[in-house]
Scaffold this active site. Structure first.
Site, PDB file in Angstrom:
ATOM      1  CD1 TRP A   1      -2.489   1.705   0.287  1.00  0.00           C
ATOM      2  CD2 TRP A   1      -2.721   1.315   2.481  1.00  0.00           C
ATOM      3  NE1 TRP A   1      -3.509   2.500   0.742  1.00  0.00           N
ATOM      4  CE2 TRP A   1      -3.666   2.267   2.089  1.00  0.00           C
ATOM      5  CE3 TRP A   1      -2.687   0.901   3.815  1.00  0.00           C
ATOM      6  CZ2 TRP A   1      -4.566   2.841   2.984  1.00  0.00           C
ATOM      7  CZ3 TRP A   1      -3.581   1.457   4.704  1.00  0.00           C
ATOM      8  CH2 TRP A   1      -4.511   2.418   4.299  1.00  0.00           C
TER       9      TRP A   1
ATOM     10  CG  HIS B   1      10.655  -6.218   4.113  1.00  0.00           C
ATOM     11  ND1 HIS B   1       9.664  -5.321   4.431  1.00  0.00           N
ATOM     12  CD2 HIS B   1      10.079  -7.124   3.274  1.00  0.00           C
ATOM     13  CE1 HIS B   1       8.545  -5.662   3.804  1.00  0.00           C
ATOM     14  NE2 HIS B   1       8.770  -6.740   3.089  1.00  0.00           N
TER      15      HIS B   1
ATOM     16  CE1 TYR C   1      -2.450  -1.977   5.926  1.00  0.00           C
ATOM     17  CE2 TYR C   1      -3.999  -2.112   7.752  1.00  0.00           C
ATOM     18  CZ  TYR C   1      -3.664  -2.406   6.453  1.00  0.00           C
ATOM     19  OH  TYR C   1      -4.542  -3.119   5.666  1.00  0.00           O
TER      20      TYR C   1
HETATM   21  P1  A3P Z   1      -4.073  -8.526   5.556  1.00  0.00           P
HETATM   22  O1  A3P Z   1      -3.399  -9.831   5.304  1.00  0.00           O
HETATM   23  O2  A3P Z   1      -4.333  -8.271   7.006  1.00  0.00           O
HETATM   24  O3  A3P Z   1      -5.277  -8.307   4.743  1.00  0.00           O
HETATM   25  P2  A3P Z   1       2.540  -6.080   2.965  1.00  0.00           P
HETATM   26  O4  A3P Z   1       2.193  -5.241   1.800  1.00  0.00           O
HETATM   27  O5  A3P Z   1       3.526  -5.434   3.891  1.00  0.00           O
HETATM   28  O6  A3P Z   1       2.919  -7.449   2.556  1.00  0.00           O
HETATM   29  O7  A3P Z   1       1.216  -6.192   3.842  1.00  0.00           O
HETATM   30  C1  A3P Z   1       0.111  -6.913   3.374  1.00  0.00           C
HETATM   31  C2  A3P Z   1      -1.115  -6.497   4.147  1.00  0.00           C
HETATM   32  O8  A3P Z   1      -1.548  -5.209   3.688  1.00  0.00           O
HETATM   33  C3  A3P Z   1      -2.278  -7.441   3.916  1.00  0.00           C
HETATM   34  O9  A3P Z   1      -3.045  -7.372   5.117  1.00  0.00           O
HETATM   35  C4  A3P Z   1      -2.970  -6.775   2.744  1.00  0.00           C
HETATM   36  O10 A3P Z   1      -4.319  -7.173   2.579  1.00  0.00           O
HETATM   37  C5  A3P Z   1      -2.854  -5.314   3.126  1.00  0.00           C
HETATM   38  N1  A3P Z   1      -2.954  -4.411   1.965  1.00  0.00           N
HETATM   39  C6  A3P Z   1      -2.432  -4.580   0.739  1.00  0.00           C
HETATM   40  N2  A3P Z   1      -2.741  -3.551  -0.054  1.00  0.00           N
HETATM   41  C7  A3P Z   1      -3.491  -2.706   0.688  1.00  0.00           C
HETATM   42  C8  A3P Z   1      -4.125  -1.464   0.397  1.00  0.00           C
HETATM   43  N3  A3P Z   1      -4.067  -0.918  -0.807  1.00  0.00           N
HETATM   44  N4  A3P Z   1      -4.815  -0.880   1.400  1.00  0.00           N
HETATM   45  C9  A3P Z   1      -4.895  -1.434   2.627  1.00  0.00           C
HETATM   46  N5  A3P Z   1      -4.313  -2.612   2.945  1.00  0.00           N
HETATM   47  C10 A3P Z   1      -3.612  -3.246   1.988  1.00  0.00           C
END
Ligand code: A3P
Length: 307
Positions: A53, A111, A204
């Site tokens: 995101w 990361h 977040y």
């Molecule tokens: P959940 O598994 O709780 O749904 P990362 O990008 O660091 O791998 O994190 C992934 C998490 O961010 C996942 O959480 C995913 O669904 C959520 N995510 C991905 N894109 C997003 C967006 N555009 N807005 C909000 N949450 C998002």
């Protein structure tokens, strides 16, 4: 010194953090050979904290003069956010030319814990800025466990996948990807207090509750604050909308495509606060809360668990 105890997940403990061995081996090369530019923006996070995101938001905001968020041909409609902001530690391994080919201003990501970043990134006069996104540890744990089950059902980086109970115990011991997660967060938090112009610390949960406020903060920090006219023209709202979970998840490229890491759809799930309640028992939650609370004591940081 490198601890040699080998572990599931191929993680090794180095300077207090559990890092994949492959990444550890790349770190000296990154430190020696990675050239930064003063205009670089580094997006940093512990895995599963909203990295995808943040990549979408930062890339779209920084490049809005070149690619309008209203444009039907916007890069995010063709590419996964991970292709728009690449991980230096994954990508450096033999393909640093690709990072060098990205036009300025670059949005890069990592990361790595703060203490493992190259001096060229953290140094006072490097010019580059760092944006960190944190998320409450219980949602991070659950999101990570489900992610690895989905993208790699038979194995997690070469070993049999864990039950939630096993993943939980390892997470509590700090043995997660670049964990302990809360120490990862703390390092960036402390640096953001010490040098607020160098490190922007975002949560977040707060972006989810107040996307516009946080997007404006991000734009200002990156040196591209929104003009009044842009706001009136709906640019901020358009970026929020373009980068929202439902919009990105529904794009063909994210339903069926791959990015340079894995399948695109693995990065989009629920995107809510508190989904841990559907997976962790109250005892598990209490145990993890206690560990984290102790670690954060006196730092001024708290996780947004119950918004
Ligand atoms: P959940 O598994 O709780 O749904 P990362 O990008 O660091 O791998 O994190 C992934 C998490 O961010 C996942 O959480 C995913 O669904 C959520 N995510 C991905 N894109 C997003 C967006 N555009 N807005 C909000 N949450 C998002």
């Amino acid at each position: 010194p490198l601890e040699t105890r080998s572990l599931p997940l191929d993680l090794r403990c180095y300077n207090g953090f559990w890092v994949p061995e492959r990444i550890l081996r790349a770190i000296p090369d990154i430190h020696a050979g990675f050239e930064t530019r003063p205009s670089d923006i580094f997006l940093a996070s512990s895995p599963k904290s909203g990295t995808t995101w943040l990549k979408a938001l930062a890339f779209t905001t920084l490049n809005r003069a070149t690619y309008s968020p209203f444009d039907a041909g916007h890069p995010l409609r063709r590419c996964n956010p991970h292709d728009c902001a690449k991980f230096i530690e994954v990508h450096f391994d033999g393909v640093k030319d690709e990072l060098e080919a990205i036009p300025s201003p670059r949005v890069l990501s990592t990361h790595l814990p703060y203490s493992m970043l190259p001096e060229r990134v953290t140094g006072e006069d490097s010019g580059c800025r760092i944006v960190y996104i944190c998320r409450n540890p219980k949602d991070v744990l659950v999101s990570g466990w489900l992610h690895f089950k989905k993208v790699s059902p038979k194995s997690v980086m070469g070993v049999q996948s864990f039950t939630l109970q096993e993943a939980f115990e390892l997470f509590c011991q700090g043995r997660s990807l670049n964990g302990p997660q809360w120490q990862h967060v703390l390092q960036y938090w402390e640096e953001s207090l010490r040098r607020p112009n160098k490190v922007l610390f975002l949560k977040y949960e707060e972006i989810l509750c107040e996307p516009v406020v946080n997007l404006k903060k991000l734009a200002k920090f990156m040196g591209c604050a929104f003009e009044e006219e842009e706001e009136k023209g709906g640019v901020v709202d358009a970026i929020v909308e373009l980068c929202s979970l439902p919009t990105l998840k529904d794009m063909e490229v994210n339903k069926s495509g791959h990015n340079y890491l894995t399948k695109n759809d693995g990065f989009f799930r629920k995107g809510v606060i508190g989904d841990w309640r559907n997976h962790l028992t109250p005892d598990m939650a209490e145990k993890l809360d206690k560990i984290v609370e102790e670690a954060l004591q006196g730092s001024g940081l708290s996780f947004a668990n119950d918004l």
